[in-house]
Write a protein that holds these residues in place. Sequence first.
Motif, PDB file in Angstrom:
ATOM      1  N   ARG A 138       8.660   8.932  -7.591  1.00  0.00           N
ATOM      2  CA  ARG A 138       9.067   7.534  -7.467  1.00  0.00           C
ATOM      3  C   ARG A 138       7.819   6.662  -7.496  1.00  0.00           C
ATOM      4  N   GLN A 139       7.949   5.484  -8.102  1.00  0.00           N
ATOM      5  CA  GLN A 139       6.862   4.515  -8.113  1.00  0.00           C
ATOM      6  C   GLN A 139       7.455   3.127  -7.955  1.00  0.00           C
ATOM      7  N   VAL A 140       6.734   2.272  -7.264  1.00  0.00           N
ATOM      8  CA  VAL A 140       7.176   0.900  -7.022  1.00  0.00           C
ATOM      9  C   VAL A 140       6.074  -0.045  -7.467  1.00  0.00           C
ATOM     10  N   LEU A 141       6.420  -0.968  -8.356  1.00  0.00           N
ATOM     11  CA  LEU A 141       5.500  -2.002  -8.811  1.00  0.00           C
ATOM     12  C   LEU A 141       6.152  -3.343  -8.486  1.00  0.00           C
ATOM     13  N   ALA A 142       5.518  -4.111  -7.620  1.00  0.00           N
ATOM     14  CA  ALA A 142       6.127  -5.360  -7.158  1.00  0.00           C
ATOM     15  C   ALA A 142       5.086  -6.465  -7.101  1.00  0.00           C
ATOM     16  N   GLY A 143       5.575  -7.707  -7.220  1.00  0.00           N
ATOM     17  CA  GLY A 143       4.718  -8.867  -7.032  1.00  0.00           C
ATOM     18  C   GLY A 143       3.501  -8.858  -7.918  1.00  0.00           C
ATOM     19  N   SER A 144       2.334  -8.976  -7.299  1.00  0.00           N
ATOM     20  CA  SER A 144       1.081  -9.082  -8.054  1.00  0.00           C
ATOM     21  C   SER A 144       0.750  -7.815  -8.829  1.00  0.00           C
ATOM     22  N   ALA A 145       1.371  -6.681  -8.490  1.00  0.00           N
ATOM     23  CA  ALA A 145       1.129  -5.447  -9.241  1.00  0.00           C
ATOM     24  C   ALA A 145       1.644  -5.553 -10.667  1.00  0.00           C
ATOM     25  N   LEU A 146       2.476  -6.554 -10.955  1.00  0.00           N
ATOM     26  CA  LEU A 146       3.014  -6.760 -12.291  1.00  0.00           C
ATOM     27  C   LEU A 146       2.346  -7.920 -13.025  1.00  0.00           C
ATOM     28  N   SER A 147       1.383  -8.534 -12.378  1.00  0.00           N
ATOM     29  CA  SER A 147       0.816  -9.769 -12.929  1.00  0.00           C
ATOM     30  C   SER A 147       0.030  -9.554 -14.219  1.00  0.00           C
ATOM     31  N   GLY A 148      -0.374  -8.340 -14.513  1.00  0.00           N
ATOM     32  CA  GLY A 148      -1.100  -8.084 -15.748  1.00  0.00           C
ATOM     33  C   GLY A 148      -0.215  -8.005 -16.961  1.00  0.00           C
ATOM     34  N   PHE A 149       1.082  -8.057 -16.777  1.00  0.00           N
ATOM     35  CA  PHE A 149       2.024  -7.992 -17.881  1.00  0.00           C
ATOM     36  C   PHE A 149       2.581  -9.387 -18.162  1.00  0.00           C
ATOM     37  N   GLY A 150       3.357  -9.488 -19.214  1.00  0.00           N
ATOM     38  CA  GLY A 150       4.023 -10.750 -19.531  1.00  0.00           C
ATOM     39  C   GLY A 150       5.338 -10.860 -18.788  1.00  0.00           C
TER      40      GLY A 150
ATOM     41  N   SER B 108       0.824  -1.209   0.000  1.00  0.00           N
ATOM     42  CA  SER B 108       0.000   0.000   0.000  1.00  0.00           C
ATOM     43  C   SER B 108       0.859   1.260   0.000  1.00  0.00           C
ATOM     44  N   THR B 109       0.350   2.278  -0.680  1.00  0.00           N
ATOM     45  CA  THR B 109       1.022   3.573  -0.696  1.00  0.00           C
ATOM     46  C   THR B 109       0.231   4.558   0.136  1.00  0.00           C
ATOM     47  N   PHE B 110       0.910   5.636   0.560  1.00  0.00           N
ATOM     48  CA  PHE B 110       0.329   6.556   1.537  1.00  0.00           C
ATOM     49  C   PHE B 110      -0.238   7.788   0.864  1.00  0.00           C
TER      50      PHE B 110
ATOM     51  N   VAL C 189       5.239   6.494  -2.083  1.00  0.00           N
ATOM     52  CA  VAL C 189       6.105   5.466  -1.513  1.00  0.00           C
ATOM     53  C   VAL C 189       7.014   6.119  -0.481  1.00  0.00           C
ATOM     54  N   PHE C 190       7.451   5.330   0.482  1.00  0.00           N
ATOM     55  CA  PHE C 190       8.230   5.876   1.594  1.00  0.00           C
ATOM     56  C   PHE C 190       9.712   5.831   1.274  1.00  0.00           C
ATOM     57  N   ARG C 191      10.385   6.899   1.645  1.00  0.00           N
ATOM     58  CA  ARG C 191      11.839   6.987   1.485  1.00  0.00           C
ATOM     59  C   ARG C 191      12.436   7.397   2.825  1.00  0.00           C
ATOM     60  N   THR C 192      13.469   6.705   3.219  1.00  0.00           N
ATOM     61  CA  THR C 192      14.103   6.972   4.507  1.00  0.00           C
ATOM     62  C   THR C 192      15.328   7.862   4.315  1.00  0.00           C
ATOM     63  N   LEU C 193      15.732   8.505   5.392  1.00  0.00           N
ATOM     64  CA  LEU C 193      17.000   9.212   5.405  1.00  0.00           C
ATOM     65  C   LEU C 193      18.064   8.283   5.974  1.00  0.00           C
ATOM     66  N   GLY C 194      19.326   8.520   5.593  1.00  0.00           N
ATOM     67  CA  GLY C 194      20.402   7.708   6.155  1.00  0.00           C
ATOM     68  C   GLY C 194      20.391   7.776   7.665  1.00  0.00           C
ATOM     69  N   THR C 195      20.294   8.968   8.197  1.00  0.00           N
ATOM     70  CA  THR C 195      20.074   9.195   9.627  1.00  0.00           C
ATOM     71  C   THR C 195      19.090  10.346   9.750  1.00  0.00           C
ATOM     72  N   PRO C 196      18.300  10.377  10.825  1.00  0.00           N
ATOM     73  CA  PRO C 196      17.372  11.504  10.995  1.00  0.00           C
ATOM     74  C   PRO C 196      18.134  12.828  11.025  1.00  0.00           C
TER      75      PRO C 196
ATOM     76  N   PHE D  13       7.346  10.829   2.063  1.00  0.00           N
ATOM     77  CA  PHE D  13       6.607  10.082   1.046  1.00  0.00           C
ATOM     78  C   PHE D  13       6.719  10.823  -0.282  1.00  0.00           C
ATOM     79  N   SER D  14       7.082  10.069  -1.332  1.00  0.00           N
ATOM     80  CA  SER D  14       7.214  10.631  -2.675  1.00  0.00           C
ATOM     81  C   SER D  14       6.040  10.195  -3.540  1.00  0.00           C
ATOM     82  N   ALA D  15       5.456  11.151  -4.227  1.00  0.00           N
ATOM     83  CA  ALA D  15       4.363  10.833  -5.150  1.00  0.00           C
ATOM     84  C   ALA D  15       4.901  10.047  -6.335  1.00  0.00           C
ATOM     85  N   GLY D  16       4.044   9.197  -6.889  1.00  0.00           N
ATOM     86  CA  GLY D  16       4.411   8.435  -8.073  1.00  0.00           C
ATOM     87  C   GLY D  16       3.268   8.283  -9.034  1.00  0.00           C
ATOM     88  N   ASP D  17       2.230   9.116  -8.873  1.00  0.00           N
ATOM     89  CA  ASP D  17       1.018   8.953  -9.670  1.00  0.00           C
ATOM     90  C   ASP D  17       1.221   9.289 -11.141  1.00  0.00           C
TER      91      ASP D  17
END
Length: 939
Positions: free
Chosen positions: A555-567, A181-183, A312-319, A433-437
């Motif tokens: 940024r956008q992340v497509l993983a696992g079942s989110a790619l199942s509609g493709f070959g 899930s994205t935020f 999608v969430f992006r972390t900093l190396g340190t706060p 959080f970075s938008a990826g829409d």
Amino acid sequence: MAAGLTLFPGLATAATAAGPATAPAAAAAAPAAPGETTAKLAGGALPDQQDLAGAFVPSGPTRLLDTRDGTGTGGDVRPVGQSPLILDVSDVSGNPSVRPTAVVLNVTVTNPTGDSYLAVYAPGGVRPTTSNLNFSPGQTVPNQVTVPVGSDGRVAFFNHVGTTDVIADLAGYFTLDKAASTFVANGPTRLLDTRDGTGTGGVKAQVGDNASIGLQVSGVAGVPARNITAVVFNVTVTGPTAESFLTVYPSGNAVPSASNLNFSAGQTVPNLVTVPVGADGKVAFYNHVGSTDVVADLAGYYVSGEPRTGGVFRTLGTPKRLLDTRDGTGTGGVKAQVGDNASIGLQVAGVSEVPSRSVTAVVLNVTVTEPTAESFVSVYPSGRNVPSASNLNFSAGQTVPNLVTVPVGADGKVAFYNHVGSTDVVADVFGYFSAGDQLGLSALSFSQSTVDASNAYTEVAVTWTVTASNPEARQTGGTIVIRQQGDTPDTYVGQSYTASFLQGNRGFGGADYVSGNAASATYSYSFVVPRYSGAATAKWAVSLVALEEIQSQQRQVLAGSALSGFGNVLTATSKVSTVTALQPELSLDLNGRPPYVYVSNNAYVSYSVKIQEQQSGFWKGSLQLTGPGGATLIASFENSNFQGQLRSPCQQVVNYPTCRALFLIPSTAPSGVWSVSAVTLTNNAGQTKSFTGLNTLPITVTSNESIQADSFSTTPGELNSWQAAAPFKVSMSVLGARNGVRSIELMWEGSCRSLSKPPTVDPDGRFSVPAVLEQSSNGTAAKCILRGVAITDGAGSLALYGSNFGAPDPGVSVRSILDTEPPTITSALLNVTSISQSRAAQQSFVVVLQVATSIAPVNGYRSYLYDSSGKVVGQSSGGTFTTPEGRATVLVNVPYGIAVGTYTVGFEVIDAGWLSTGYGTPGGQPVPGGPLTLEITEG
């Protein structure tokens, strides 16, 4: 699975009474404990996008840690002191193929003994200078924490002063290994207030004793009615009638043992809460004892599926600290509290690793300190009206922290509003959080759906097209991951194959840009299908595509079942693996140190594992250490392929890699001898082989609990090593030794060496061992620092000191006295004073010196031959030495064909400290006994 710990096998770790939640803080954290040096890359992170934590999987609330009953510590029941507590979170998904990059925890401290703070972070490098919870003796303080996971699958908890019990409840995790899930930032908006009937159908009533109330969140206040997996609230209890706790959980579930807020009668306590949404679109609020009003302000929600509107969430190396009104950080240097009924703005976009564009929300740890009145602070997007919601509630003089997830205003700022009086405010950013829409895939497929790879490794191209709808888009890129599918969804077998891609670059990261522009760019990667697998048929899938656009910074992340509609799946005919690994070669990585480990502050020990797996190649493995009483430690390591090369912790080639197994030896590990007892290796076909009963490569672990040493010193106090190496002895007081002291080993940095002699007992009862300071030379006084001391008593107990072991510093350094006296001579004699011109070329000319005793010996010279006008006609330089009788020689260069006449010899003598004195030279001293002259005669 990352390294695990079982110190007390068989002890139950069931969760007990729920612990609390909510309150970060802003105080300077101490530097990292010695030995706290593991890789910083999150276990499931991409090697080229280490800040990308990915999408969110709600989970829980589930208790992972409770130092009061041994949950999460292998049954060890003790509070946290100044040695960081390390918690293994690698298995939070319940699926070894789905690794967390960051976890969301509700962390609570209780029973603290001092004014202190708690920092939660990924182990490795230096601890952050920010903190998550601040507290005073006897307080119970909770706060939600979003923390990156270390490469070993762990997070660390550091307490600054005294001791405290620590409780951690899982709310969810971020990952790149499955569709999640994205935020969507949405708020702050008040959804629940039992004081006025908001969210309760108008019923104005507190949540009662041992009672729950439900709150509809799906389809409310802009939250979609479908595909909502979790919501983020700022939850506040106020007006409670008794000491109690509040738990927020998915509607329809049983009340969990975890909690989110702990409070006493009459307190007002807030906390950020991330909670999964029940099947009915609701969440529930449970109060344990008495009754209390509850307020819930929406900060945002997590959404799954299409359309991908969240970030999608992006972390900093340190706060990073963005705001501190006490010193002017974030305020343009203005040092002033936030005043009565006033707001201040804070620039977050484009500051401290936060991108300048496409940031939808930031995760801040916000702390108020030194408030002058009872009040509240609201954090909200800049440019909007002050909301009715609040994030922190406090009384005069209190220091109160709280984690805040807040949308970013159109101007890249967030605002802080204080209601009454004035207060200092501190804000540390932990991630964003970075938008990826505007990013997506329009195509993804292998060039063929099946391939026969049973006879040889075979290349098959995979091609994909990235779209960017922003008209200002300039360049797309990202990362693609290919893995062999397992038997169930979101499971994989064998190493991953990862490649980067970038528009306009061919061969960049192993992937090629084919054609198109930023609006639609096509890429290709030649995947070499492995020959061997665990079955005759293997399915290879593109398991992840991480997209980014340079201009918009989306940024956008497509993983696992989110790619199942493709070959995205290739079915390969494979040769079944029939060979597993041979017994590996093991070695300890000690960097020249003895196999001793000091664990008072936790320690890491590295082993090298040289593997032979001749068919499918090595995938992952583990080493087991067994110690006193059957205690065990596990260190895991996994092979992966990035840009066509193996990456850490494995190197070389897949069939013959050398991997690094990094053990965390915790401060709770029992002292004594630990040895490698077992090795387990799994190949890329998923076939596992174990080697047990090894009992090899022992290390000795200690926390100096049996014997100790102090009052380290050296004698004599002053050393002169210019003339020769200078002997000395190191002495110390040893306490608690049984059957005497068997050995004392010294480890030096610099120009000292120890002598292999047993320790002696001095008249004062202290123990001494001899050492030598090497001879000083090259203009530098010899010096050294004692970096390690290992003391073993007659019973075999060990005590360690010095930075080599991350142990207390013995505070011993040795240095020769400085060379402060330039060399002097008392006489000089030239071996030839008169010679014919024809014979001069065959004669050696030497000045014999008598050198006066000085700090450093003469070991060099420069000589000059002057004609009658004072012009240098010959010169020489080189090394010499001083005999025991104090004599030294200087060579004089008489040039070939020198003219007849009278010449004068001058020279400089140079000592080992590079001090010099000239004799018979311009500005120099006169030669003792008169000038040295050389007569060149005719003939």
